[in-house]
Design a protein around this motif. Structure first.
Motif, short mmCIF file in Angstrom:
data_model
loop_
_atom_site.label_atom_id
_atom_site.label_comp_id
_atom_site.label_asym_id
_atom_site.label_seq_id
_atom_site.Cartn_x
_atom_site.Cartn_y
_atom_site.Cartn_z
N PRO A 1 1.55 4.83 8.39
CA PRO A 1 -0.06 5.55 8.09
C PRO A 1 -0.70 4.63 7.69
CG PRO A 1 0.84 7.38 7.41
CD PRO A 1 2.24 6.00 8.46
N TRP A 2 -0.67 3.23 7.10
CA TRP A 2 -1.17 1.63 6.66
C TRP A 2 -1.41 1.13 7.57
CZ3 TRP A 2 -2.91 3.81 1.96
CH2 TRP A 2 -2.45 4.77 1.53
N GLY B 1 8.56 -0.31 -6.78
CA GLY B 1 8.09 0.38 -5.83
C GLY B 1 8.75 0.06 -4.82
N LEU B 2 8.77 -1.58 -4.62
CA LEU B 2 9.02 -2.76 -3.67
C LEU B 2 9.01 -3.83 -4.84
CD1 LEU B 2 8.22 -3.25 -0.60
CD2 LEU B 2 6.76 -4.09 -0.90
N ASP C 1 15.06 5.03 -5.84
CA ASP C 1 13.83 4.55 -5.06
C ASP C 1 12.56 3.60 -4.14
OD1 ASP C 1 13.47 7.87 -5.21
OD2 ASP C 1 12.79 7.46 -7.22
N THR C 2 13.59 2.32 -4.70
CA THR C 2 12.59 1.32 -5.13
C THR C 2 12.81 0.95 -3.28
OG1 THR C 2 12.82 0.58 -6.92
CG2 THR C 2 12.51 -0.83 -5.48
N ILE C 3 11.79 0.33 -2.72
CA ILE C 3 11.82 0.04 -1.35
C ILE C 3 11.51 -1.63 -1.25
CG2 ILE C 3 10.93 -0.43 1.43
CD1 ILE C 3 11.85 2.90 0.97
N ASP D 1 1.06 -1.05 0.43
CA ASP D 1 0.07 -0.12 0.17
C ASP D 1 0.66 1.17 0.04
OD1 ASP D 1 -1.85 -1.79 0.45
OD2 ASP D 1 -2.69 -1.19 1.81
N ALA D 2 1.90 0.86 0.89
CA ALA D 2 2.74 2.89 1.49
C ALA D 2 3.38 2.85 -0.05
CB ALA D 2 3.75 2.41 2.15
#
Ligand code: PLP
Length: 394
Positions: A273-274, A177-178, A210-212, A122-123
């Protein structure tokens, strides 16, 4: 004496607790007891024929359930059950911070590490920044990415040895992103050593700043391979890396639901926050604190698991099947036949084993129960595997 009562005695001996509201918890732990209670059966009937006597080797649970101190803590927290968990403050976060030599800002607790995995998707993913994961791997991240319609790249494990194809996963990092790195990986049990993991992280970071990278260490406490090391120290320094851990495995708390993520405060701030508000119950909060205080049990549990794991691996090897070397609490075995047929035949005989894990459709995953459970299960495995597979199952 039923098996569960025997385990109960081994585990709890003359210990004070192990009863909740007058009910004796069987060795399989809270999950078994809950199931029995839901069906209106006394817990003592857990050795009876039928579902209650099923040997559960399908979900990588700890067959002994939580340590007695955890049961004590849950019972003691009943008085607060009417209050929202926020009233307990963040003592569990503080305990975890102390354990890892860091501060609570580096940690977010959740309803099992499953919630952390879902929160991470989600994040950190978006309609343009997707998820990269191994195939097969633990499915929560992939499932959430599919639900949200995120771009998804699943990289098959390597044919020789079934390790994650870290080079190819890193090569796919660019628009992600992940990236989900499950270490040891579920369902294969393969672990990646410290040098491999840091090389992977460096490659991803070069390709995509930028990738987690989410390193899932659900089975961390079971690893014995000396080449392995936790990625927690990296995560604490590096905003691109987070680590997830769980109380479901070594601490036997799968039914209690508690896990956490640890990482750089900037990254934790984006992740937290997720979480669903109040997703960690007050019972889980106190149970987790008690588990950490009782963590001297971890080496004993690791040794117990390894003994039963070695026994189980040898059963399959003696029958002529290849077992993937496992650093977790399950084994992954190539049956050279449709794993679903094996699963169904074992289930008919009172043993639940893991489902099929495409694309490795001939492999079965067998979670490690107690040695006694594995001895009984071994008889079933021998029976089932000595029967010729039907044409459809080949
Ligand atoms: C690799 C891995 N990660 C995460 C989980 C989720 O565990 P939990 O949500 O119980 O913490 C599991 C459960 O089996 C798992 O195997």
């Amino acid at each position: 004496m039923t098996i569960s009562r025997r385990i109960f005695v081994q585990r709890f001996g003359g210990a004070s607790v192990a009863t909740l509201g007058g009910l004796t918890l069987a060795g399989r732990g809270a999950e078994a007891a809950t199931g029995l209670l839901a069906r209106g059966l006394p817990v003592e009937q857990s050795g009876a024929p039928g579902a209650a006597s099923l040997i559960r080797l399908d979900s990588n649970e700890n067959p002994l359930g939580p340590p007695p101190a955890v049961l004590d803590a849950i019972k003691a927290s009943f008085v607060d059950a009417g209050r929202y968990p926020a009233r307990a403050g963040n003592a569990i976060g503080e305990d975890l911070a102390a354990l890892h030599g860091t501060s609570p800002e580096n940690i977010v607790v959740a309803c099992g590490s499953g919630e952390i995995l879902r929160m991470s998707v989600d994040a950190f993913t978006s309609p343009t920044k997707g998820l990269v994961a191994g195939l097969p791997t633990f499915e929560s991240c992939v499932g959430r990415a599919k639900q949200l319609g995120r771009p998804l790249t699943e990289v098959p494990v390597l044919e020789g040895g079934l390790g994650l194809d870290l080079a190819s996963m890193a090569a796919n990092a660019k628009d992600a992103g992940l990236i989900f790195l499950c270490n040891p990986n579920n369902p294969t049990g393969v672990v990646h050593g410290a040098a491999e993991v840091s090389d992977f992280i460096a490659r991803v970071e070069r390709a995509s700043p930028d990738t987690i990278i989410l390193v899932d260490e659900a089975y961390h406490e079971y690893v014995m391979d000396p080449s392995y090391a936790t990625a927690v120290p990296t995560a604490l320094q590096d905003p691109q890396v987070i680590v997830s851990r769980t109380f479901s495995k070594v601490y036997g708390m799968a039914g209690v639901r508690l896990g956490y993520a640890i990482g750089h405060p900037d990254t934790i701030k984006k992740l937290a926050p997720w979480r669903m508000p109040n997703s960690v119950s007050i019972l889980a909060h106190h149970a987790g604190r008690a588990a950490l205080a009782a963590r001297a049990m971890v080496p004993t549990e690791r040794t117990r698991n390894r003994e039963a794991l070695n026994f189980t691996g040898k059963v399959f090897e003696d029958l002529g099947y290849k077992v993937v070397p496992s650093q977790a609490n399950f084994v992954f075995v190539d049956l050279r036949r449709d794993a679903r047929a094996f699963q169904a035949a074992c289930r008919e005989r009172g043993v639940a084993v893991g489902r099929q894990f495409p694309p490795l459709v001939t492999y079965t995953r067998v979670s490690i129960g107690t040695l006694e459970e594995m001895r009984r299960a071994a008889e079933v495995f021998r029976q089932v595997l000595s029967a010729a597979p039907s044409a459809a199952a080949r």
